[in-house]
Design an enzyme around this catalytic site. Structure first.
Site, mmCIF file in Angstrom:
data_model
loop_
_atom_site.group_PDB
_atom_site.id
_atom_site.type_symbol
_atom_site.label_atom_id
_atom_site.label_comp_id
_atom_site.label_asym_id
_atom_site.label_seq_id
_atom_site.Cartn_x
_atom_site.Cartn_y
_atom_site.Cartn_z
ATOM 1 N N CYS A 1 0.828 -1.208 0.000
ATOM 2 C CA CYS A 1 0.000 0.000 0.000
ATOM 3 C C CYS A 1 0.862 1.258 0.000
ATOM 4 C CB CYS A 1 -0.916 0.000 1.220
ATOM 5 S SG CYS A 1 -1.897 1.522 1.372
ATOM 6 N N LYS B 1 -7.951 -9.982 5.468
ATOM 7 C CA LYS B 1 -7.898 -9.118 6.641
ATOM 8 C C LYS B 1 -8.374 -9.847 7.897
ATOM 9 C CE LYS B 1 -8.879 -5.100 3.733
ATOM 10 N NZ LYS B 1 -9.851 -4.043 3.396
ATOM 11 N N VAL C 1 -5.762 0.477 5.280
ATOM 12 C CA VAL C 1 -4.537 0.911 5.937
ATOM 13 C C VAL C 1 -4.075 2.194 5.255
ATOM 14 C CG1 VAL C 1 -3.835 -1.401 6.644
ATOM 15 C CG2 VAL C 1 -3.108 -0.560 4.402
ATOM 16 N N GLU D 1 -6.310 7.506 7.613
ATOM 17 C CA GLU D 1 -6.046 8.328 6.438
ATOM 18 C C GLU D 1 -4.620 8.883 6.527
ATOM 19 O OE1 GLU D 1 -8.193 8.809 3.536
ATOM 20 O OE2 GLU D 1 -8.866 7.018 4.597
ATOM 21 N N SER D 2 -3.786 8.498 5.559
ATOM 22 C CA SER D 2 -2.347 8.748 5.664
ATOM 23 C C SER D 2 -1.998 10.229 5.761
ATOM 24 C CB SER D 2 -1.610 8.111 4.478
ATOM 25 O OG SER D 2 -1.974 8.719 3.251
#
Length: 230
Positions: free
Chosen positions: A12, A39, A52, A64-65
């Site tokens: 990811c 998952k 993720v 949320e990155s």
């Protein structure tokens, strides 16, 4: 004992961004690798969006990155990954927004579409983004190879994972970063040499294999639906 856990997946790009921020700031953390195709049953309790990355800090969860990354910047301000000047910081956030709302979506649209005509349209769009970056970014390129000058920032981290995965676009969609984008190539090389990249990066073949089912239109299930949100 560390108070931070990050739920991540090596495939990811968004999770890679947040791992890079943790490493850049020298923050001790526990890594929980999630198999996105299998998952854990309780993963919805961990990640409300079922995605993720998710950061757990003490008794709080953040997801949320881009939000995780700014949270880490606020809670762990050293070394800084955003400029101190408000106008420079605003410009950095504009570029981060460009990565999130323009660049990454074009990357995935080109990868996912099976129609050759639409592929051409998204290829042109992505090429336009590359030329825009070459023309408008790196204003301080004379003082350093990174986006904002001599030091790594959240802007560099926000863009880098898609350039690492460019091998998949090159393999499946025959698109390259134009040789004329010289400053962009210099930036990419500087990022490749960065210790935080070397600790998180995967080889080209890994990304080619990961994206095979999406590029060939054979993906199914939750992961495919997540990618199609672009």
């Amino acid at each position: 004992m560390t108070s931070i856990t990050i739920y991540s997946a090596s495939a990811c790009p968004y999770a890679q961004r947040s791992r890079m921020v943790l490493l850049a700031k020298g923050i001790d953390f526990q890594l929980e690798e999630i198999d996105l195709n299998n998952k854990p049953e309780n993963f919805q309790d961990i990640s409300p969006y079922g995605k993720v990355p998710v950061l757990k800090h003490r008794d709080r969860r953040i997801w949320e990155s881009a939000i995780i990354n700014e949270y880490l910047e606020e809670v762990f301000p050293e070394p800084p990954l955003l400029p101190s000047d408000p106008q420079d910081r605003a410009m950095a956030r504009i570029w981060i927004d460009f990565a999130n709302t323009k660049f990454a979506p074009a990357f995935y649209k080109l990868l996912l579409t099976q129609d050759p005509k639409i592929q051409q349209e998204w290829s042109k769009e992505l090429q336009n983004h590359l030329h825009f970056i070459e023309r408008e970014a790196f204003k301080n390129a004379e003082t350093g190879a990174f986006w904002l000058g001599q030091t790594l920032s959240l802007v560099d981290i926000s863009f880098y994972p898609w350039f690492e995965r460019w091998s998949a676009l090159s393999h499946y969609r025959n698109i390259e970063i134009p040789p004329s984008c010289t400053r962009l190539h210099q930036w990419h090389q500087a990022m490749e040499n960065s210790p935080i990249v070397q600790q998180t990066r995967r080889e080209a073949n890994f990304h080619i294999q990961q994206y095979d089912k999406y590029a060939n239109g054979t993906a199914s299930g939750t992961t495919a639906r997540e990618m199609r949100r672009y």
